[in-house]
Every structure is written in C-alpha cells, then in structure tokens.
Design a protein around this motif. Structure first.
Motif, PDB file in Angstrom:
ATOM      1  N   ASP A  64       2.212   7.248  -5.683  1.00 24.42           N
ATOM      2  CA  ASP A  64       2.171   8.613  -5.157  1.00 24.42           C
ATOM      3  C   ASP A  64       0.730   9.096  -4.979  1.00 24.42           C
ATOM      4  OD1 ASP A  64       3.371  10.959  -4.168  1.00 24.42           O
ATOM      5  OD2 ASP A  64       3.056  11.964  -6.093  1.00 24.42           O
ATOM      6  N   SER A  65      -0.172   8.191  -4.689  1.00 20.58           N
ATOM      7  CA  SER A  65      -1.543   8.605  -4.393  1.00 20.58           C
ATOM      8  C   SER A  65      -1.583   9.192  -2.990  1.00 20.58           C
ATOM      9  CB  SER A  65      -2.497   7.407  -4.481  1.00 20.58           C
ATOM     10  OG  SER A  65      -2.265   6.521  -3.396  1.00 20.58           O
TER      11      SER A  65
ATOM     12  N   TYR B 107      -0.146   6.181   4.055  1.00 18.86           N
ATOM     13  CA  TYR B 107       0.364   4.907   4.575  1.00 18.86           C
ATOM     14  C   TYR B 107       1.867   4.978   4.823  1.00 18.86           C
ATOM     15  CZ  TYR B 107      -4.216   3.034   3.246  1.00 18.86           C
ATOM     16  OH  TYR B 107      -5.569   2.807   3.125  1.00 18.86           O
TER      17      TYR B 107
ATOM     18  N   TYR C 256      -3.426   8.224  -0.564  1.00 19.73           N
ATOM     19  CA  TYR C 256      -3.448   7.116   0.391  1.00 19.73           C
ATOM     20  C   TYR C 256      -2.058   6.514   0.568  1.00 19.73           C
ATOM     21  CZ  TYR C 256      -8.512   6.758   1.233  1.00 19.73           C
ATOM     22  OH  TYR C 256      -9.806   6.978   1.648  1.00 19.73           O
ATOM     23  N   SER C 257      -1.295   6.343  -0.507  1.00 16.77           N
ATOM     24  CA  SER C 257       0.045   5.774  -0.356  1.00 16.77           C
ATOM     25  C   SER C 257       0.944   6.722   0.442  1.00 16.77           C
ATOM     26  CB  SER C 257       0.666   5.421  -1.704  1.00 16.77           C
ATOM     27  OG  SER C 257       0.856   6.559  -2.505  1.00 16.77           O
ATOM     28  N   ARG C 258       0.760   8.038   0.283  1.00 15.66           N
ATOM     29  CA  ARG C 258       1.529   9.003   1.091  1.00 15.66           C
ATOM     30  C   ARG C 258       1.130   8.902   2.556  1.00 15.66           C
ATOM     31  NH1 ARG C 258      -0.070  12.678  -2.885  1.00 15.66           N
ATOM     32  NH2 ARG C 258      -1.141  13.952  -1.338  1.00 15.66           N
TER      33      ARG C 258
ATOM     34  N   ALA D 101       0.800  -1.226   0.000  1.00 13.39           N
ATOM     35  CA  ALA D 101       0.000   0.000   0.000  1.00 13.39           C
ATOM     36  C   ALA D 101       0.834   1.279   0.000  1.00 13.39           C
ATOM     37  CB  ALA D 101      -0.938   0.008   1.202  1.00 13.39           C
ATOM     38  N   VAL D 102       2.121   1.194   0.267  1.00 14.38           N
ATOM     39  CA  VAL D 102       2.933   2.414   0.306  1.00 14.38           C
ATOM     40  C   VAL D 102       3.548   2.761  -1.045  1.00 14.38           C
ATOM     41  CG1 VAL D 102       3.474   2.147   2.765  1.00 14.38           C
ATOM     42  CG2 VAL D 102       5.062   1.267   1.057  1.00 14.38           C
ATOM     43  N   SER D 103       3.368   1.904  -2.044  1.00 20.62           N
ATOM     44  CA  SER D 103       3.956   2.211  -3.350  1.00 20.62           C
ATOM     45  C   SER D 103       3.073   3.191  -4.116  1.00 20.62           C
ATOM     46  CB  SER D 103       4.165   0.932  -4.160  1.00 20.62           C
ATOM     47  OG  SER D 103       2.932   0.319  -4.420  1.00 20.62           O
TER      48      SER D 103
END
Length: 146
Positions: A63-64, A70, A66-68, A59-61
């Motif tokens: 640049d959305s 997470y 949500y990924s930022r 989930a951290v991959s």
C-alpha cells in the motif's frame, strides 16, 4: 526459482525476470542474455494479444504510494491513455510523484507506463528511449478515453 530471459521489440531487447506468474523486472536494453520469456511477452510485442494475464507485477503489492500508482496504471485499458494527473487522482497523489514512479517502474509493459501521457497532449517521458513509447502506442492504436 527466478528465471530471466529476453525477447525483441524492434532494435531493443526486452529483459524479463519472473518467478511463477509474478514478474519482478522488465527492462528495455540494447543487449540481453538469451533465454525464454513468458509467451505473453512475445505475443503482446507482436500485437497478437492485449493482456499479460495471468502474469502480475510484483510492484503492485502493498500500500505504498508507488504500488497504488502502479495499480492505477495497470488498470489503463489496452489502446487507451491517461494523463499523469488522472493517474495521480486515482492513486491519491501528485502528478510529479506519478512521473517519478513511471521513471522507476520496475515492470514496464506489465505496468503499462507507456500509456501515461502529459495533459497538454505530449507524450511525457520514457526510459530508455521515447521512441519505444511512440512505437508501443502506435502498436496499440492509442485512443484517448472520453
């Protein structure tokens, strides 16, 4: 090849799906299929380690937003908490968006959403049961940064 297994945390099962060092899903459920999980989970839930390294959340991959979020939550050290507002500032978004992201966190524990609390000192939420958040914070010996 995707693997799935479960381990226990109190009355709950922790269902984990992973491939190599990338964890795709972590859920607290009442029942789960038997199967091994990465040893980091059993050690963490027994209070014997404070890290899941070298495991990472899928989930951290990207640049959305949500990924930022997470990624910012993943940076919260073991035993510490941050408020929804502090995480929002770090991820350049709004605290309500952080709350929505935490409610949808696909990899609880790896992205330690239990460490995100309300600005008024309250716990905020936790799916599926707020008691899990209490138990995780107690296990970590929660301390506020500052």
């Amino acid at each position: 090849m995707m693997k799935t297994g479960s381990c226990s945390f109190g009355m709950w099962k922790v269902l984990v799906s992973w491939e190599g060092n990338v964890v795709h899903q972590v859920q607290f459920v009442r029942t789960a299929p038997e199967g091994l999980v990465p040893v980091q989970f059993t050690k963490f839930l027994a209070g014997r380690v404070d890290s899941f390294a070298p495991l990472v959340s899928a989930a951290v991959s990207g640049d959305s937003v949500y990924s930022r979020i997470y990624a910012a939550v993943s940076d919260i050290p073991y035993g510490e908490t941050r408020t929804y507002g502090e995480v929002a500032f770090a991820a350049d978004t709004h605290p309500r968006v952080v709350g929505n992201a935490m409610a949808r966190n696909p990899t609880a524990l790896i992205v330690p959403c239990h460490r995100v609390t309300a600005a008024d000192g309250g716990l905020g939420g936790f799916t599926p049961d707020l008691q899990i958040k209490r138990d995780l914070l107690k296990m970590e010996g929660k301390r506020r940064r500052g």
